[in-house]
Design a protein around this motif. Structure first.
Motif, PDB file in Angstrom:
ATOM      1  N   ASN A  65      58.817  72.809  18.927  1.00  0.00           N
ATOM      2  CA  ASN A  65      57.605  73.071  19.702  1.00  0.00           C
ATOM      3  C   ASN A  65      57.022  71.752  20.186  1.00  0.00           C
ATOM      4  OD1 ASN A  65      56.010  71.984  17.501  1.00  0.00           O
ATOM      5  ND2 ASN A  65      56.233  73.975  16.481  1.00  0.00           N
ATOM      6  N   PHE A  66      56.007  71.846  21.041  1.00  0.00           N
ATOM      7  CA  PHE A  66      55.442  70.639  21.634  1.00  0.00           C
ATOM      8  C   PHE A  66      54.757  69.761  20.597  1.00  0.00           C
ATOM      9  CE2 PHE A  66      51.883  68.416  23.747  1.00  0.00           C
ATOM     10  CZ  PHE A  66      52.631  67.560  24.532  1.00  0.00           C
ATOM     11  N   ALA A  67      54.173  70.381  19.563  1.00  0.00           N
ATOM     12  CA  ALA A  67      53.453  69.601  18.554  1.00  0.00           C
ATOM     13  C   ALA A  67      54.384  68.608  17.858  1.00  0.00           C
ATOM     14  CB  ALA A  67      52.815  70.536  17.525  1.00  0.00           C
ATOM     15  N   HIS A  68      55.593  69.042  17.505  1.00  0.00           N
ATOM     16  CA  HIS A  68      56.537  68.153  16.831  1.00  0.00           C
ATOM     17  C   HIS A  68      57.039  67.060  17.786  1.00  0.00           C
ATOM     18  CE1 HIS A  68      57.439  71.503  13.721  1.00  0.00           C
ATOM     19  NE2 HIS A  68      56.515  70.679  13.269  1.00  0.00           N
ATOM     20  N   ALA A  69      57.318  67.434  19.029  1.00  0.00           N
ATOM     21  CA  ALA A  69      57.756  66.437  20.015  1.00  0.00           C
ATOM     22  C   ALA A  69      56.641  65.428  20.280  1.00  0.00           C
ATOM     23  CB  ALA A  69      58.175  67.128  21.306  1.00  0.00           C
ATOM     24  N   ARG A  70      55.412  65.912  20.351  1.00  0.00           N
ATOM     25  CA  ARG A  70      54.273  65.015  20.584  1.00  0.00           C
ATOM     26  C   ARG A  70      54.108  64.042  19.421  1.00  0.00           C
ATOM     27  NH1 ARG A  70      48.854  68.135  20.924  1.00  0.00           N
ATOM     28  NH2 ARG A  70      49.363  68.384  18.723  1.00  0.00           N
ATOM     29  N   SER A  71      54.297  64.544  18.200  1.00  0.00           N
ATOM     30  CA  SER A  71      54.195  63.672  17.026  1.00  0.00           C
ATOM     31  C   SER A  71      55.239  62.559  17.076  1.00  0.00           C
ATOM     32  CB  SER A  71      54.369  64.508  15.751  1.00  0.00           C
ATOM     33  OG  SER A  71      54.369  63.685  14.608  1.00  0.00           O
ATOM     34  N   ALA A  72      56.457  62.914  17.457  1.00  0.00           N
ATOM     35  CA  ALA A  72      57.518  61.899  17.564  1.00  0.00           C
ATOM     36  C   ALA A  72      57.203  60.901  18.670  1.00  0.00           C
ATOM     37  CB  ALA A  72      58.860  62.585  17.831  1.00  0.00           C
ATOM     38  N   ALA A  73      56.728  61.404  19.818  1.00  0.00           N
ATOM     39  CA  ALA A  73      56.396  60.514  20.937  1.00  0.00           C
ATOM     40  C   ALA A  73      55.257  59.570  20.565  1.00  0.00           C
ATOM     41  CB  ALA A  73      56.025  61.343  22.161  1.00  0.00           C
ATOM     42  N   GLU A  74      54.260  60.091  19.875  1.00  0.00           N
ATOM     43  CA  GLU A  74      53.129  59.245  19.476  1.00  0.00           C
ATOM     44  C   GLU A  74      53.569  58.153  18.508  1.00  0.00           C
ATOM     45  OE1 GLU A  74      50.375  62.103  17.990  1.00  0.00           O
ATOM     46  OE2 GLU A  74      49.499  62.528  19.968  1.00  0.00           O
ATOM     47  N   ALA A  75      54.485  58.479  17.599  1.00  0.00           N
ATOM     48  CA  ALA A  75      54.998  57.469  16.671  1.00  0.00           C
ATOM     49  C   ALA A  75      55.745  56.371  17.426  1.00  0.00           C
ATOM     50  CB  ALA A  75      55.919  58.133  15.639  1.00  0.00           C
ATOM     51  N   ILE A  76      56.533  56.777  18.431  1.00  0.00           N
ATOM     52  CA  ILE A  76      57.270  55.796  19.252  1.00  0.00           C
ATOM     53  C   ILE A  76      56.294  54.917  20.033  1.00  0.00           C
ATOM     54  CG2 ILE A  76      58.854  55.545  21.195  1.00  0.00           C
ATOM     55  CD1 ILE A  76      60.146  58.221  20.269  1.00  0.00           C
TER      56      ILE A  76
ATOM     57  N   VAL B 100      44.389  57.115  35.026  1.00  0.00           N
ATOM     58  CA  VAL B 100      45.747  56.590  34.912  1.00  0.00           C
ATOM     59  C   VAL B 100      46.120  56.339  33.458  1.00  0.00           C
ATOM     60  CG1 VAL B 100      47.285  54.716  35.565  1.00  0.00           C
ATOM     61  CG2 VAL B 100      45.660  55.607  37.224  1.00  0.00           C
ATOM     62  N   LEU B 101      45.204  55.753  32.688  1.00  0.00           N
ATOM     63  CA  LEU B 101      45.511  55.437  31.296  1.00  0.00           C
ATOM     64  C   LEU B 101      45.647  56.687  30.433  1.00  0.00           C
ATOM     65  CD1 LEU B 101      43.320  52.264  30.642  1.00  0.00           C
ATOM     66  CD2 LEU B 101      45.722  52.421  31.302  1.00  0.00           C
ATOM     67  N   GLU B 102      45.100  57.808  30.900  1.00  0.00           N
ATOM     68  CA  GLU B 102      45.298  59.069  30.185  1.00  0.00           C
ATOM     69  C   GLU B 102      46.571  59.765  30.631  1.00  0.00           C
ATOM     70  OE1 GLU B 102      43.033  63.314  29.360  1.00  0.00           O
ATOM     71  OE2 GLU B 102      41.869  61.586  30.041  1.00  0.00           O
ATOM     72  N   LEU B 103      46.916  59.603  31.907  1.00  0.00           N
ATOM     73  CA  LEU B 103      48.124  60.248  32.413  1.00  0.00           C
ATOM     74  C   LEU B 103      49.391  59.610  31.847  1.00  0.00           C
ATOM     75  CD1 LEU B 103      47.392  60.880  36.199  1.00  0.00           C
ATOM     76  CD2 LEU B 103      47.572  62.578  34.380  1.00  0.00           C
ATOM     77  N   ILE B 104      49.393  58.307  31.652  1.00  0.00           N
ATOM     78  CA  ILE B 104      50.598  57.616  31.201  1.00  0.00           C
ATOM     79  C   ILE B 104      51.070  58.114  29.829  1.00  0.00           C
ATOM     80  CG2 ILE B 104      51.463  55.372  30.413  1.00  0.00           C
ATOM     81  CD1 ILE B 104      50.066  54.124  32.826  1.00  0.00           C
ATOM     82  N   PRO B 105      50.189  58.185  28.812  1.00  0.00           N
ATOM     83  CA  PRO B 105      50.652  58.753  27.522  1.00  0.00           C
ATOM     84  C   PRO B 105      51.130  60.194  27.650  1.00  0.00           C
ATOM     85  CG  PRO B 105      48.590  57.565  27.230  1.00  0.00           C
ATOM     86  CD  PRO B 105      48.812  57.665  28.703  1.00  0.00           C
ATOM     87  N   LYS B 106      50.464  60.980  28.488  1.00  0.00           N
ATOM     88  CA  LYS B 106      50.907  62.372  28.689  1.00  0.00           C
ATOM     89  C   LYS B 106      52.312  62.412  29.270  1.00  0.00           C
ATOM     90  CE  LYS B 106      46.456  64.713  29.348  1.00  0.00           C
ATOM     91  NZ  LYS B 106      46.629  65.711  28.283  1.00  0.00           N
ATOM     92  N   ALA B 107      52.581  61.519  30.218  1.00  0.00           N
ATOM     93  CA  ALA B 107      53.901  61.485  30.849  1.00  0.00           C
ATOM     94  C   ALA B 107      54.983  61.113  29.839  1.00  0.00           C
ATOM     95  CB  ALA B 107      53.895  60.493  32.012  1.00  0.00           C
ATOM     96  N   ILE B 108      54.680  60.183  28.942  1.00  0.00           N
ATOM     97  CA  ILE B 108      55.659  59.765  27.925  1.00  0.00           C
ATOM     98  C   ILE B 108      55.959  60.922  26.975  1.00  0.00           C
ATOM     99  CG2 ILE B 108      56.085  58.181  26.010  1.00  0.00           C
ATOM    100  CD1 ILE B 108      54.241  56.179  27.491  1.00  0.00           C
ATOM    101  N   LYS B 109      54.916  61.612  26.550  1.00  0.00           N
ATOM    102  CA  LYS B 109      55.108  62.760  25.646  1.00  0.00           C
ATOM    103  C   LYS B 109      55.900  63.866  26.347  1.00  0.00           C
ATOM    104  CE  LYS B 109      50.723  61.741  23.365  1.00  0.00           C
ATOM    105  NZ  LYS B 109      49.308  62.145  23.216  1.00  0.00           N
TER     106      LYS B 109
END
Length: 294
Positions: free
Chosen positions: A149-160, A220-229
């Motif tokens: 699910n997105f929550a697990h992918a988001r957690s991994a992306a945030e750690a990266i 822009v600074l909010e969109l960039i993290p969203k794009a990475i996730k």
């Protein structure tokens, strides 16, 4: 020539294998439908988000201040390898592992020699294979496909993202399979961090005088993290659909091969049976002739 019992045992064994491969194909087909729907719904959103960042970045200089666009001298590398948890899906996992090794050997041989290349495994097969090759493997998110699910992918992306912003890694590469259709998966190697300059993507766009609400920096600074996730989540969904497509194709081929083998074994069994019957008849006839002679 094998005995009739040996051939019968092989026929029973191949029949059992055929039933298993047929069942696995049906299960993969059912899972593929859901996985395909998920990625087809995700792609337009991810594409539009990237286009939005590219267009806004082309008209502002705010993106350059993001910690995720900072380009540093490459000393430490993280390779995110997206594979499956299980096998029996053809060359699906082997291709990803080969691609990851090619990226390391071709782009980062110096860092690899110093032991500065780390693997983040999403999926057990890739992590286990690269561990056997003596790479440092982070297995924190190895079981991500057990509850995708997105929550697990988001957690991994945030750690990266946190590790990159803190300077633990200087570049992050993402290796995964992109889903095209049931029989075809496209191998992808994308640079996840630092973000590639989006202005090149929007070079054809004309300069537009935007009115930002709230400020352009906040947007822009909010969109960039969203794009990475979204990039990581999309890669995981692509890989999930590709895995089921590859397994469905592999099991279909395995079933066809088993049926071919079954036909060959049945022919061999009939020939052996006929030979055994002919031998028995000859023995009976020979015995009868011997009795007549007496």
């Amino acid at each position: 020539m094998p005995s009739l019992k040996e051939v019968r045992n092989r026929i029973v064994s191949v029949n059992s294998t055929t039933q298993i491969t047929k069942a696995m194909k049906m299960v993969s087909a059912a899972k593929l439908r859901r996985a395909q729907d998920a990625i087809l719904q995700m792609r337009p959103y991810a594409t539009k988000l990237n286009e939005l960042i590219a267009t806004v970045s082309a008209n502002t200089e705010v993106g350059a201040t993001s910690p995720f666009t900072t380009v540093r001298q490459v000393e430490k590398v993280l390779v995110v390898v997206v594979t499956s948890d299980r096998g029996l899906c053809g060359a699906f996992n082997a291709n990803i592992i080969k691609a990851a090794l090619a990226v390391i050997n071709e782009k980062y041989p110096t860092q690899a020699a110093k032991g500065n290349v780390e693997i983040l495994a999403l999926g057990k097969k890739g992590g286990e294979a690269l561990q056997r090759r003596s790479f440092k493997v982070n297995d924190t998110y190895m079981s991500i496909f057990q509850n995708l699910n997105f929550a697990h992918a988001r957690s991994a992306a945030e750690a990266i993202m946190t590790a990159f912003s803190e300077g633990k890694y200087d570049v992050v590469e993402l290796v995964y399979n992109e889903f095209k259709n049931v029989a075809t998966q496209i191998l992808r190697v994308d640079q996840m961090l630092p973000l590639v300059d989006k202005k090149a993507d929007a070079s054809k766009a004309s300069k537009i005088d935007y009115i930002f609400e709230p400020s352009e920096e906040e947007i822009v600074l909010e969109l960039i993290p969203k794009a990475i996730k979204m990039q990581l989540y999309k890669a995981v969904l692509e890989s999930n659909a590709s895995e089921h497509g590859a397994r469905m194709t592999a099991m279909d081929k395995a079933t066809d091969n088993a049926n071919e083998l079954l036909r060959a074994l049945k022919i061999e069994y009939n020939r052996s049976r006929q030979a055994a019957i002919t031998k028995e008849i000859l023995e009976i006839v020979g015995g009868a002739e011997a009795l007549k002679g007496d």
